[in-house]
Scaffold this motif. Structure first.
Motif, PDB file in Angstrom:
ATOM      1  N   HIS A   1       1.547   3.675  -2.922  1.00  0.00           N
ATOM      2  CA  HIS A   1       0.553   4.703  -3.248  1.00  0.00           C
ATOM      3  C   HIS A   1       0.867   6.007  -2.500  1.00  0.00           C
TER       4      HIS A   1
ATOM      5  N   TYR B   1       0.815  -1.209   0.000  1.00  0.00           N
ATOM      6  CA  TYR B   1       0.000   0.000   0.000  1.00  0.00           C
ATOM      7  C   TYR B   1       0.851   1.262   0.000  1.00  0.00           C
TER       8      TYR B   1
ATOM      9  N   ASP C   1      -3.722  12.477  -4.946  1.00  0.00           N
ATOM     10  CA  ASP C   1      -4.217  11.165  -4.531  1.00  0.00           C
ATOM     11  C   ASP C   1      -5.114  10.599  -5.629  1.00  0.00           C
TER      12      ASP C   1
ATOM     13  N   HIS D   1      -1.510  10.463   4.303  1.00  0.00           N
ATOM     14  CA  HIS D   1      -2.918  10.776   4.049  1.00  0.00           C
ATOM     15  C   HIS D   1      -3.888   9.618   4.266  1.00  0.00           C
ATOM     16  N   ASP D   2      -3.422   8.378   4.134  1.00  0.00           N
ATOM     17  CA  ASP D   2      -4.332   7.246   4.330  1.00  0.00           C
ATOM     18  C   ASP D   2      -4.084   6.505   5.639  1.00  0.00           C
TER      19      ASP D   2
HETATM   20 MN    MN Z   1      -5.057   7.623  -1.118  1.00  0.00          MN
END
Ligand code: MN
Length: 561
Positions: free
Chosen positions: A39, A36, A129, A63-64
């Protein structure tokens, strides 16, 4: 650290965010099987490339984290400070909102993004994003893919465009197109006379020829870029032109980036000399920029092999503005230390209403000169609203502004002749309070004059001044309008004149002028007063009052003019 982020030290804000996010996302994989974290890195790299500050790059990395792991905003704040936490929080909230295809929801969503995030950095990181999500969309299932693509087309591509990020906007639209318009996409790929690849090959063939031509005339281009028109924009244009391929002139386009504005016009001359221009296809967006700030010269010529080709000329600064939009301005500001805004003339001299320029002006009025980014934070947007014209331009107004303020912001003629308003397609009263994200349309009535009543509710000085000055024009023409003339004859005595004026005043009647004279006998006084037209009822009442004044012998009235 990734290659693009290698300049950030391991113990810097970005370095620490990198490590934190990497560990946090350790367990998760993306739909394509990659870790992940790839990203997060990709989004951060984009944000870095766009020239945003360190806090933004760190927030992009994180951000995630709150959304997808067990870490909380409080932790982010503890490790990276309130600013990064604020950005991450905004991004997390944006993810929580579910977009729906209903038109009303789209409007709410725009409103949400513009107002609720309250810091444009949140929007820009979100765009980075979204770009990466769109680039890796093929790994998602059909339904999710379609939803994300639609949202991109309806919300994010227009938002990028409004922020002046033309390239990103086009890229997002193009990535979304095959999913939002699968049939049209198939049709276009089949029907188009010339494949995208063929057109690109041709553009690449023209590129060195154009470069040589310019150099021969002592013009040294910084960049010569060749491109074939994107499918999504081609389709949009075709729909607009009644599906007529012959009307599309920019299937192939070349872009020349030059040092100065003078060179842009010189290059235009050279191009027109070498290849005949198509009549009526020259557009000077330098003299007249597009509302989103876009500047360039566009011309269409019969190029090599007599093929219709669009050629664009612009300076480096215009180029960067068009590519990176508002973030380019931040980069400029930061590169120049941000301490001498006078040197920063890129957008200063433009006459058009520019979104970017407006942001700059707000900075001047409300913000800290030293740090443009900080001035875009929370409080900054609290007392402003953003409303949208039917042509999709954003107008900023103070909170509490009404359709009348909006109308005067567009043009004083629109304001003066404003007779009604539609907000989000519904008719509203003129004192209706506008909200961010509203789409406002003004109904005008030719020759109409503004109403004095508007002064009661307008919020902008601009509207107030225009109304006042328009009303003044009317008061000078007032002399031609009918008036009431009262002639009052009574005994000459001290205080009689005062009693008569009080009788008028007690009825709330405005006296425009009042003269008095004494007759030859010195016993009687004659008073003449002019007022605006009154209702019969009011005249009767006034007559009674005037007659009641001690000493009054006779009262006459007539309509004059
Ligand atoms: Mn994202």
């Amino acid at each position: 650290m990734s290659v693009l982020l290698k300049n950030y030290a391991p113990d810097s804000l970005v370095g620490r965010a990198y490590k934190f996010a990497e560990e946090a996302h350790q367990e998760t994989k993306r739909a394509n099987g990659e870790p992940y974290f790839t990203h997060s890195v990709s989004v951060a790299e984009t944000v870095h490339e766009w020239g945003l500050d360190e806090e933004s790059v760190a927030a992009a990395l994180l951000h995630d984290v709150v959304e997808d792991t067990t870490h909380t905003i409080a932790e982010i704040e503890k490790h990276f400070g309130p600013e990064v936490a604020f950005l991450v929080n905004g991004l997390t909230k944006l993810t929580e909102v579910h977009y729906s295809e209903k038109q009303t929801e789209i409007e709410n969503f725009r409103r949400f993004i513009i107002s609720f995030t309250r810091d444009l950095r949140v929007v820009i990181i979100k765009l980075a994003d979204r770009l990466h999500n769109m680039q890796t969309l093929q790994f998602l299932d059909d339904e999710k893919r379609r939803r994300v693509a639609l949202e991109t087309e309806e919300i994010y591509a227009p938002l990028a465009y409004r922020l002046g990020m033309q390239k990103l906007s086009g890229e997002l639209e193009d990535l979304a197109f095959p999913y939002t318009h699968p049939d049209e996409y198939k049709w276009l790929t089949k029907t188009i006379k010339d494949s995208y690849e063929n057109r690109l090959t041709y553009a690449l063939k023209v590129k060195p020829i154009l470069t040589k031509l310019l150099v021969k005339h002592s013009i040294r281009p910084l960049i010569v870029d060749a491109r074939a028109k994107r499918r999504a924009s081609l389709y949009k244009k075709l729909v607009r032109l009644g599906m007529d391929f012959d009307k599309i002139y920019d299937l192939v386009a070349l872009r020349v980036v030059l040092n100065t504005v003078e060179e842009c016009y010189a290059a235009l001359g050279v191009v027109h000399q070498a290849w005949p221009p198509l009549p009526g296809r020259f557009k000077d967006y330098i003299a007249r920029p597009k509302p989103n700030g876009y500047r360039s010269l566009h011309t269409t010529v019969f190029c090599i092999d007599n093929r219709i080709t669009e050629i664009q000329m612009r300076t480096k600064e215009m180029h960067e503005e068009a590519e990176f939009g508002i973030s380019a301005h931040w980069a400029y500001q930061q590169a120049r230390g941000g301490k001498n805004p006078k040197k920063w003339t890129g957008v200063k001299n433009r006459r058009e209403l520019l979104w970017v320029q407006q942001l700059q002006n707000w900075q001047k009025h409300f913000g800290n000169q030293e740090d443009f980014l900080k001035s875009l934070k929370v409080d900054f947007f609290k007392d402003r609203i953003f409303v949208i014209t039917p042509h999709n331009d954003i107008i900023d107004l103070p909170a509490g502004a009404t359709p009348v303020d909006f109308a005067y912001n567009i043009h004083s003629d629109i304001g003066n002749q404003c007779s009604g308003a539609r907000v989000n397609s519904k008719i509203v009263p003129l004192d209706h309070e506008l909200q961010s994200g509203d789409i406002v349309e003004i109904i005008i009535q030719k020759g109409k004059k503004p109403s004095e009543d508007w002064l009661r509710f307008v919020k902008t000085t601009e509207a107030r001044e225009h109304i006042k000055s328009a009303l003044k024009i009317r008061s000078t023409t007032k002399k031609r309008e009918p008036l009431l003339e009262f002639k009052i004859i009574g005994l000459e005595r001290t205080g009689y004149l005062k009693d008569i004026s009080e009788a008028f005043a007690s009825m709330g009647v405005n006296i425009n002028d009042l003269t008095s004279g004494v007759g030859p006998s010195s016993t009687f006084a004659t008073i003449t007063a002019h007022s605006d037209l009154l209702t019969q009822q009011k005249i009767e009442k006034l007559l009674v009052k005037l007659k009641k004044a001690p000493g009054t012998k006779e009262v006459q009235y007539r309509i004059v003019r």
